[in-house]
Design an enzyme around this catalytic site. Sequence first.
Site, PDB file in Angstrom:
ATOM      1  CE  LYS A   8      10.140 -31.512  -6.246  1.00  0.00           C
ATOM      2  NZ  LYS A   8      10.805 -32.940  -6.287  1.00  0.00           N
TER       3      LYS A   8
ATOM      4  CB  SER B  23      10.009 -34.112  -2.841  1.00  0.00           C
ATOM      5  OG  SER B  23      10.929 -34.298  -3.910  1.00  0.00           O
TER       6      SER B  23
ATOM      7  CB  SER C  39      11.296 -37.397  -5.191  1.00  0.00           C
ATOM      8  OG  SER C  39      11.935 -37.380  -3.986  1.00  0.00           O
TER       9      SER C  39
END
Length: 558
Positions: free
Chosen positions: A139, A219, A243
Amino acid sequence: MRQRSVATLIAVVAMGSLFAGLPGLPGVPGVPGVPVPDARAAESGAGGPTSPTGAHPPGPGVDLETVTIPELQARMADGSLTSAALTAAYLRRIETIDPKINAVLRTDPTALRQAAASDVRRRNGGVRGPLDGIPVLLKDNVNTRDMPTTAGSSALAGSPPRTDAALVTRLRDAGAVILGKTNLSEWANFRATKPTSGWSAVGGQTSNPYVLDRNPCGSSSGSAAALAASLAQVAIGTETDGSIVCPAGMNGIVGHKPSLGLVSQAGVVPISAEQDTAGPMARNVIDAALTLSVLRGDGTSRPGARGVPDALSGLPVPDEPAHPGSGSLRGKRIGLWRLPSLGPQVDAVMSRTAEKLRSAGAEVVQVTPPYQERLAQLEFPALLSEFHRDIDAYLATRDGPRNLAELIEFNRTHPAERTCFAGQELFEQALAAPPTTDPGYRAMRAELKDLSRRSLDETMSAHRLDAIAAPTNPPAWTTDCGRGDNDVIPSSTPAAVAGYPSLSVPAGFVGELPVGLLLMAGDHQDTKLLSLGAAVEHRLKAWRAPRYLPTVGPGASR
């Protein structure tokens, strides 16, 4: 996946003898060196021509959609596969499939060289462990010294960080191939009051691979969507509250939020040291567990973390039944938190899930963890104070805005930051929030910690549970920048605020859209939770590959 429990595999990892300890998997002898192939040759060498959806058909090669890390390591050990071929195959998939979903921000130009180095180590008998030669996506809020780390914001799109995040150092030391960086909800969804998950100014909008006009949640949107599309073997996500697990559920994959402090947050763009953690995302529980075995650490290098023991070492190897997917659920007590607010279709998935678990010998009882309304009242104000403290500390280590006030001004003067949604209300509220030295804030966080832990501990104790289960997510909503997310999903909050582990595994579908089952357990019970999750995964068998549909009818929408 071979029918071995994840607990056994983690135990063998902890004892330093992964391959020697697994029945049916060979040791790791040296294999003949193989030149680095180009992507097209690697695609063929790793499974032959692709199907229309990009899947590798059964045969002498590797089906990237279903293969596990132990199976890949076995193939590399016997010389029928190289890390270079595997890495090139994933790069080829990114090239051909990612334009549909926009999950990968960038690939690492050194990925094939990393893979070739792994092949040399293997030839010389120097394999470093279960992730050696395995391609991993990160990420883009996880620092990498050789690639930009932006948190999705053009404010950080200049020079890369000076050092890797601690977890990246662990991955490199373990021989993992850093394949690239994934898109995310900008600033991990902590900028605006009505954000659109999966959108960032740097990466644009990530789509759900199952239905392309649906949202991937956030996210860790790009990490989840990339894994659903089989663009890497595993990925790293991060979570403050939901997330990792929400994108995992909504994209039909596995996501594990570890206990707080088990994985170092040093070098990860923060929201709150009191709740933040990175964790593994994968297409199956065993790959998530093996990735966690590399990521785990004592967590003492960041503010707010407490030292923890090596939570996965010394685990005894249990006796295995012939079919652990059913036998290992026998006698387990699981509390089902139904959450009917997520709709009747999700509730029907939970009913079918409960019946399948009961048929495997588990006892499933309905529960409602207490104190949820109070947790919802307190969590957000506490996070505002913590974000101001922690983002200021992080920005001071980077080129660009040096604190939250400068970041707010940057967004006001850069139109690219407002192309999907203009708001930065959370930034502005955090700037005005009481400091973390304020007695009112400290009382709030203390109450949050107490009530969140009691919420789970009291429920587990009262019902004598091995785990609490709940729906991870509703069916994915349509992506709409003007409306924002439709994502009031309470199941992730108790474990996130308590710092307890949670694990989402695929549970089923509402039409074409995946729904996950979220499993929660007590503090630092990660190993037991992963073992239970592997048994649940085996019983439910709910995963299926995405079809990249442009849209679906309104019957599966929210």
